[in-house]
Design a protein around this motif. Sequence first.
Motif, mmCIF file in Angstrom:
data_model
loop_
_atom_site.group_PDB
_atom_site.id
_atom_site.type_symbol
_atom_site.label_atom_id
_atom_site.label_comp_id
_atom_site.label_asym_id
_atom_site.label_seq_id
_atom_site.Cartn_x
_atom_site.Cartn_y
_atom_site.Cartn_z
ATOM 1 N N ARG A 74 146.732 53.229 71.532
ATOM 2 C CA ARG A 74 146.433 54.556 72.063
ATOM 3 C C ARG A 74 145.440 54.497 73.220
ATOM 4 O O ARG A 74 145.623 55.162 74.245
ATOM 5 N N TYR A 75 144.391 53.706 73.062
ATOM 6 C CA TYR A 75 143.324 53.732 74.065
ATOM 7 C C TYR A 75 143.542 52.741 75.208
ATOM 8 O O TYR A 75 142.664 52.574 76.050
ATOM 9 N N GLU A 76 144.723 52.132 75.236
ATOM 10 C CA GLU A 76 145.116 51.398 76.436
ATOM 11 C C GLU A 76 145.696 52.357 77.469
ATOM 12 O O GLU A 76 145.774 52.024 78.660
ATOM 13 N N ASP A 79 145.056 57.836 80.172
ATOM 14 C CA ASP A 79 144.623 59.218 79.976
ATOM 15 C C ASP A 79 143.924 59.442 78.640
ATOM 16 O O ASP A 79 143.670 60.590 78.268
ATOM 17 N N GLU A 80 143.585 58.382 77.926
ATOM 18 C CA GLU A 80 142.902 58.520 76.651
ATOM 19 C C GLU A 80 141.474 57.988 76.760
ATOM 20 O O GLU A 80 141.240 56.907 77.311
ATOM 21 N N THR A 81 140.521 58.749 76.221
ATOM 22 C CA THR A 81 139.112 58.365 76.251
ATOM 23 C C THR A 81 138.577 58.305 74.832
ATOM 24 O O THR A 81 138.475 59.338 74.164
ATOM 25 N N PRO A 82 138.217 57.141 74.337
ATOM 26 C CA PRO A 82 137.680 57.043 72.974
ATOM 27 C C PRO A 82 136.222 57.470 72.912
ATOM 28 O O PRO A 82 135.486 57.374 73.900
ATOM 29 N N LYS A 89 139.565 48.389 67.676
ATOM 30 C CA LYS A 89 140.160 47.158 67.171
ATOM 31 C C LYS A 89 141.300 46.705 68.083
ATOM 32 O O LYS A 89 141.901 47.523 68.781
ATOM 33 N N PRO A 90 141.601 45.415 68.087
ATOM 34 C CA PRO A 90 142.707 44.922 68.915
ATOM 35 C C PRO A 90 144.035 45.528 68.460
ATOM 36 O O PRO A 90 144.246 45.775 67.267
ATOM 37 N N SER A 91 144.900 45.759 69.412
ATOM 38 C CA SER A 91 146.204 46.329 69.092
ATOM 39 C C SER A 91 147.102 45.278 68.440
ATOM 40 O O SER A 91 147.063 44.095 68.792
ATOM 41 N N ILE A 92 147.902 45.725 67.492
ATOM 42 C CA ILE A 92 148.881 44.832 66.878
ATOM 43 C C ILE A 92 150.172 44.816 67.714
ATOM 44 O O ILE A 92 151.044 43.992 67.481
ATOM 45 N N LEU A 93 150.272 45.729 68.689
ATOM 46 C CA LEU A 93 151.420 45.779 69.592
ATOM 47 C C LEU A 93 151.104 45.012 70.863
ATOM 48 O O LEU A 93 149.936 44.914 71.263
ATOM 49 N N PRO A 94 152.091 44.465 71.514
ATOM 50 C CA PRO A 94 151.823 43.738 72.760
ATOM 51 C C PRO A 94 151.253 44.671 73.818
ATOM 52 O O PRO A 94 151.610 45.857 73.876
#
Length: 258
Positions: A74-76, A79-82, A89-94
Motif C-alpha cells: 500500500r505505501y509503495e 499517493d499514500e502517506t503512512p 514492514k517489508p512487502s510480501i509482494l514484489p
Amino acid sequence: MDFMKPETVLDLNNIRQALVRMEDTIVFDLIERSQFFLSPSVYSQSKFQLGDFKGLFLEWLLLQVEQTHSQVRRYEAPDETPFFPQQLKPSILPPLKYPKILANYSDEINVNQEILNFYVQQIVPQVSCNDAEQEENSGSVACCDVECLQALLRRIHFGKFVAEAKYQADPILYKQLIENRDIKGIEESITNSAVESKILERLVVKGESYGTDPTLKYSQNPQSKVDPKLIARLYKDYVIPLTKKVEVDYLLRRLEDE
C-alpha cells in the motif's frame, strides 16, 4: 489517472476528479463514525494495555493496520502517506517500479500530526451521536477512526500532486516566488476561490444525499446522520487549509530538485 504514466497524474483535470472521489469516501466514513458515541477511551494512552507502545489506543490500531497494509505494497504507492513510516514492514509482494512524479524530498512533506489533532479534537466531538463512553464499541469506533484518518491523510497529502502540476504548468512564476520566499504569493497562486466554493456546495449536497434514508427524502424531517453543513465547515476550516499548507511546503523546496 495511472501512476505508471506521470502525465496522467499531473493533469489537473484528473487531479480534480480524484479529489471529488475522495470526498465521497470521507463523507461516507464520517457518516459511519456518526453512529457511535464519542468513546473517550479510544483517545486515551492509559485505558488499555498496549505493551511498550506510547500513544493513543487509536494510534496503536492505526500502526497495526499500516503494518499489515505495508505488506501488500500500500505505501509503495505515490499517493499514500503512512502515519508511521519508520515502522512499516517489508512487502510480501514484489516491488513495483513507479516512475518519478514528485520531487525527491516529497516524503518529508507531511502534516500527519496536524491531521490527527484536528480529527480527535474537532471532528470526533462534532460527529459523534453522544459524548459518553461506549466500551462495548471501542473497537468499532477505533476501526471507523482509522478509515477516516487514512482517507484524510490521502486527500490532504494529494496536495503535493496539485503543487507539482502547478509548478510544471508555470515554472517561471514559481521559481521567482520560491527564490523570493514569497509565501503569500504562492498561497495566492494556488488558491481558486470559485473551486473551493463549489467543493463546499458539493459536500453539502453529498452529505444530504448519502446521510439520509431515501424513504425520508421528501419528509419535513429528513434526519441526516451528519449535518451536511458540518462536513462542509470541517473541509473549509481544516481540510482545505492543511492541503494548502502541504502545497506551500512542497513548493518552497521545489528548486532543490532542479
